[in-house]
Design a protein around this motif. Structure first.
Motif, PDB file in Angstrom:
ATOM      1  N   LYS A  10      -9.355   4.206   4.105  1.00  0.00           N
ATOM      2  CA  LYS A  10      -8.557   4.767   5.195  1.00  0.00           C
ATOM      3  C   LYS A  10      -7.383   5.589   4.652  1.00  0.00           C
ATOM      4  O   LYS A  10      -6.417   5.863   5.366  1.00  0.00           O
ATOM      5  N   GLY A  11      -7.429   5.915   3.363  1.00  0.00           N
ATOM      6  CA  GLY A  11      -6.364   6.748   2.789  1.00  0.00           C
ATOM      7  C   GLY A  11      -5.081   5.997   2.506  1.00  0.00           C
ATOM      8  O   GLY A  11      -4.056   6.596   2.217  1.00  0.00           O
ATOM      9  N   LEU A  12      -5.135   4.662   2.590  1.00  0.00           N
ATOM     10  CA  LEU A  12      -3.917   3.865   2.422  1.00  0.00           C
ATOM     11  C   LEU A  12      -3.851   3.186   1.052  1.00  0.00           C
ATOM     12  O   LEU A  12      -3.032   2.292   0.833  1.00  0.00           O
ATOM     13  N   GLY A  13      -4.710   3.651   0.147  1.00  0.00           N
ATOM     14  CA  GLY A  13      -4.620   3.204  -1.249  1.00  0.00           C
ATOM     15  C   GLY A  13      -5.131   1.797  -1.492  1.00  0.00           C
ATOM     16  O   GLY A  13      -4.615   1.102  -2.366  1.00  0.00           O
ATOM     17  N   SER A  14      -6.174   1.371  -0.749  1.00  0.00           N
ATOM     18  CA  SER A  14      -6.652  -0.007  -0.939  1.00  0.00           C
ATOM     19  C   SER A  14      -7.103  -0.243  -2.373  1.00  0.00           C
ATOM     20  O   SER A  14      -6.813  -1.290  -2.957  1.00  0.00           O
ATOM     21  N   SER A  15      -7.808   0.725  -2.962  1.00  0.00           N
ATOM     22  CA  SER A  15      -8.342   0.484  -4.312  1.00  0.00           C
ATOM     23  C   SER A  15      -7.197   0.308  -5.302  1.00  0.00           C
ATOM     24  O   SER A  15      -7.218  -0.598  -6.139  1.00  0.00           O
TER      25      SER A  15
ATOM     26  N   ASP B 137     -14.277   8.611   2.241  1.00  0.00           N
ATOM     27  CA  ASP B 137     -14.586   8.335   0.842  1.00  0.00           C
ATOM     28  C   ASP B 137     -13.795   9.338   0.000  1.00  0.00           C
ATOM     29  O   ASP B 137     -14.152  10.514  -0.079  1.00  0.00           O
ATOM     30  N   THR B 138     -12.714   8.835  -0.582  1.00  0.00           N
ATOM     31  CA  THR B 138     -11.804   9.733  -1.308  1.00  0.00           C
ATOM     32  C   THR B 138     -12.518  10.453  -2.450  1.00  0.00           C
ATOM     33  O   THR B 138     -12.307  11.645  -2.674  1.00  0.00           O
ATOM     34  N   ARG B 139     -13.382   9.722  -3.129  1.00  0.00           N
ATOM     35  CA  ARG B 139     -14.094  10.334  -4.252  1.00  0.00           C
ATOM     36  C   ARG B 139     -14.880  11.572  -3.791  1.00  0.00           C
ATOM     37  O   ARG B 139     -14.806  12.641  -4.390  1.00  0.00           O
TER      38      ARG B 139
ATOM     39  N   SER C 184       0.853  -1.195   0.000  1.00  0.00           N
ATOM     40  CA  SER C 184       0.000   0.000   0.000  1.00  0.00           C
ATOM     41  C   SER C 184       0.894   1.251   0.000  1.00  0.00           C
ATOM     42  O   SER C 184       2.102   1.153  -0.250  1.00  0.00           O
ATOM     43  N   LYS C 185       0.310   2.393   0.273  1.00  0.00           N
ATOM     44  CA  LYS C 185       1.078   3.652   0.249  1.00  0.00           C
ATOM     45  C   LYS C 185       0.556   4.606   1.306  1.00  0.00           C
ATOM     46  O   LYS C 185      -0.600   4.493   1.762  1.00  0.00           O
ATOM     47  N   VAL C 186       1.410   5.548   1.708  1.00  0.00           N
ATOM     48  CA  VAL C 186       0.898   6.698   2.464  1.00  0.00           C
ATOM     49  C   VAL C 186       1.365   7.959   1.765  1.00  0.00           C
ATOM     50  O   VAL C 186       2.476   7.990   1.217  1.00  0.00           O
TER      51      VAL C 186
ATOM     52  N   VAL D  71      -5.117  -4.296   3.585  1.00  0.00           N
ATOM     53  CA  VAL D  71      -5.228  -2.838   3.516  1.00  0.00           C
ATOM     54  C   VAL D  71      -6.670  -2.444   3.825  1.00  0.00           C
ATOM     55  O   VAL D  71      -7.579  -2.766   3.048  1.00  0.00           O
ATOM     56  N   PRO D  72      -6.910  -1.767   4.949  1.00  0.00           N
ATOM     57  CA  PRO D  72      -8.308  -1.418   5.241  1.00  0.00           C
ATOM     58  C   PRO D  72      -8.831  -0.420   4.208  1.00  0.00           C
ATOM     59  O   PRO D  72      -8.144   0.551   3.891  1.00  0.00           O
ATOM     60  N   PRO D  73     -10.011  -0.667   3.651  1.00  0.00           N
ATOM     61  CA  PRO D  73     -10.526   0.246   2.614  1.00  0.00           C
ATOM     62  C   PRO D  73     -10.995   1.573   3.200  1.00  0.00           C
ATOM     63  O   PRO D  73     -11.424   1.629   4.361  1.00  0.00           O
TER      64      PRO D  73
ATOM     65  N   SER E 210     -13.677 -12.190  -2.381  1.00  0.00           N
ATOM     66  CA  SER E 210     -12.989 -11.194  -1.546  1.00  0.00           C
ATOM     67  C   SER E 210     -13.904 -10.848  -0.378  1.00  0.00           C
ATOM     68  O   SER E 210     -15.078 -11.259  -0.366  1.00  0.00           O
ATOM     69  N   THR E 211     -13.382 -10.101   0.578  1.00  0.00           N
ATOM     70  CA  THR E 211     -14.241  -9.744   1.717  1.00  0.00           C
ATOM     71  C   THR E 211     -15.390  -8.842   1.249  1.00  0.00           C
ATOM     72  O   THR E 211     -16.412  -8.734   1.912  1.00  0.00           O
ATOM     73  N   PHE E 212     -15.202  -8.196   0.100  1.00  0.00           N
ATOM     74  CA  PHE E 212     -16.232  -7.300  -0.422  1.00  0.00           C
ATOM     75  C   PHE E 212     -17.377  -8.034  -1.104  1.00  0.00           C
ATOM     76  O   PHE E 212     -18.517  -7.623  -1.055  1.00  0.00           O
ATOM     77  N   TYR E 213     -17.001  -9.124  -1.806  1.00  0.00           N
ATOM     78  CA  TYR E 213     -17.985  -9.774  -2.657  1.00  0.00           C
ATOM     79  C   TYR E 213     -17.511 -11.162  -3.032  1.00  0.00           C
ATOM     80  O   TYR E 213     -16.320 -11.375  -3.265  1.00  0.00           O
TER      81      TYR E 213
ATOM     82  N   ILE F 218      -1.318   9.462  -8.267  1.00  0.00           N
ATOM     83  CA  ILE F 218      -0.230   9.255  -7.294  1.00  0.00           C
ATOM     84  C   ILE F 218      -0.366   7.919  -6.558  1.00  0.00           C
ATOM     85  O   ILE F 218       0.648   7.283  -6.233  1.00  0.00           O
ATOM     86  N   ASP F 219      -1.587   7.465  -6.301  1.00  0.00           N
ATOM     87  CA  ASP F 219      -1.760   6.218  -5.543  1.00  0.00           C
ATOM     88  C   ASP F 219      -1.187   5.035  -6.333  1.00  0.00           C
ATOM     89  O   ASP F 219      -0.384   4.263  -5.807  1.00  0.00           O
ATOM     90  N   THR F 220      -1.591   4.913  -7.579  1.00  0.00           N
ATOM     91  CA  THR F 220      -1.115   3.781  -8.387  1.00  0.00           C
ATOM     92  C   THR F 220       0.402   3.862  -8.548  1.00  0.00           C
ATOM     93  O   THR F 220       1.097   2.866  -8.426  1.00  0.00           O
TER      94      THR F 220
END
Ligand SMILES: Nc1ncnc2c1ncn2[C@@H]1O[C@H](COP(=O)(O)OP(=O)(O)OP(=O)(O)O)[C@@H](O)[C@H]1O
Ligand SMILES: C[C@@](O)(CCO)CC(=O)[O-]
Length: 318
Positions: free
Chosen positions: A107-112, A194-196, A19-21, A103-105, A60-63, A154-156
């Motif tokens: 939380k600003g840590l770039g999970s997506s 929600d970053t968006r 992940s990233k910060v 990576v917790p979604p 995944s934990t999402f789906y 920047i995240d990717t």
């Protein structure tokens, strides 16, 4: 069953991503200013692709289920898988995509972005193909556009890097050489952001009060330039002050919240050289700069006891 199919049934492939910060420059980077991001290897994503006959499925934990029934929040990942299959020339079928993420979604840590990069890597590995950073970014940025609306990229980028990244949209990427080891702590406020939505809220403010908001965005850009110098010249006291000043501007942009402010204030009171939110904000995490290794451990423990939902002390090596 054909010989080809027999080979395919035995096939699995793995793709990983850390992940990233963001150290400084978030939000301003969307509007053309530079930002500095740090790879964050303490948490990450592992994707395993398996040959399973039928439609493409996700676990995944999402789906859990066929990708064509995946919820809207996963449309970025779905289109990333479709595009990657098309790009690699493999049929969009007979795949099970298992996503294991620490990576917790939100939380600003770039999970997506971490999920997207690990999925793309796993698909390339599935085809025994090497992928360049450029291919990764092109395919992952599609997913990020769904997740974030108008991402800076920047995240990717930072998720594909092993070094701190200096990033400005549409400019060549630069990597930062540190003058000293630095001890940081990332602490989770517990609230999902929600970053968006927060990127959109800054864009709306900019429309409503262009001069005032533009000057704040420019100020974050200036602070980011100074932060690069402080990182290179081993001036951590100055770096800490710059992080604090950036937080003031982010508050004025409306992307900090009570939970983040509380953690930031506490970290500073307990001796952090600087502390600010990291990532999209309005929920999510803070990043604090500790004085040294011992202080980092003490501060991490104090933040835990203070009620941070998760705390990750880490050292950024010279
Ligand atoms: N374990 C997972 N499995 C599948 N998709 C995931 C997983 N974790 C995250 N995602 C995807 O990432 C999205 C969350 O992205 P969001 O932008 O809200 O947070 P973030 O990327 O962690 O934050 P930031 O961009 O500020 O660092 C989810 O809606 C989902 O599409
Ligand atoms: C808030 C933001 O600047 C960083 C999110 O990690 C958005 C982006 O750059 O795409």
């Amino acid at each position: 069953m054909s010989a080809e199919k027999v080979t395919a049934t035995e096939k699995t492939a793995i793709g990983i991503a850390h992940s990233k910060v963001i150290l400084i420059g978030e939000h301003a980077v969307v509007h053309g200013q530079p930002a500095i991001a740090i790879p964050f290897p303490l948490i990450g994503v592992e994707t395993v692709i398996e040959y399973v006959p039928g439609t493409v499925k996700m676990d995944s934990t999402f789906y859990h289920g066929p990708l064509h029934h995946a919820p809207k929040e996963l449309e970025g990942i779905v289109s990333c898988v479709e595009d990657s299959c098309e790009y690699l020339g493999i049929p969009y079928e007979d795949l099970l995509i298992r996503i294991n993420s620490s990576v917790p979604p939100g939380k600003g840590l770039g999970s997506s972005a971490s999920v997207a990069i690990s999925v793309i890597r796993s698909l390339f590995n599935y085809c025994n193909k090497e992928c360049s950073v450029e291919e990764l970014l092109n395919l992952a940025n599609v997913a990020e556009t769904y997740a974030h609306g108008a991402p800076s990229g920047i995240d990717t980028l930072s998720i594909t890097s092993d070094k701190p990244v200096w990033y400005e949209k549409e400019k060549p990427v630069d990597y930062i050489e540190l003058g000293e080891d630095l001890h940081f702590i990332v602490a989770d406020s517990g609230r999902i952001g929600d970053t968006r939505t927060s990127v959109e809220s800054v864009a709306n403010l900019l429309k409503a009060a262009p001069q005032r908001i533009h000057s704040k965005i420019e100020r974050i850009g200036e602070l980011t330039h100074h932060a690069k110098e402080a990182l290179e010249k081993a001036s951590k006291q100055i770096l800490g002050q710059l992080l604090n000043e950036a937080q003031k501007e982010l508050e004025a942009l409306g992307v900090s919240d009570a939970g983040l402010n509380k953690l930031i204030r506490f970290a500073r009171e307990e001796g952090a050289l600087g502390a600010k939110l990291t990532g999209g904000g309005n929920g999510g995490c803070i990043i604090a700069l500790a004085q040294n290794e011992v202080h980092s451990k003490q501060l991490a423990e104090k933040l835990r006891r203070f009620g941070a939902a998760a705390v990750w002390p880490f050292v950024l090596k010279k």
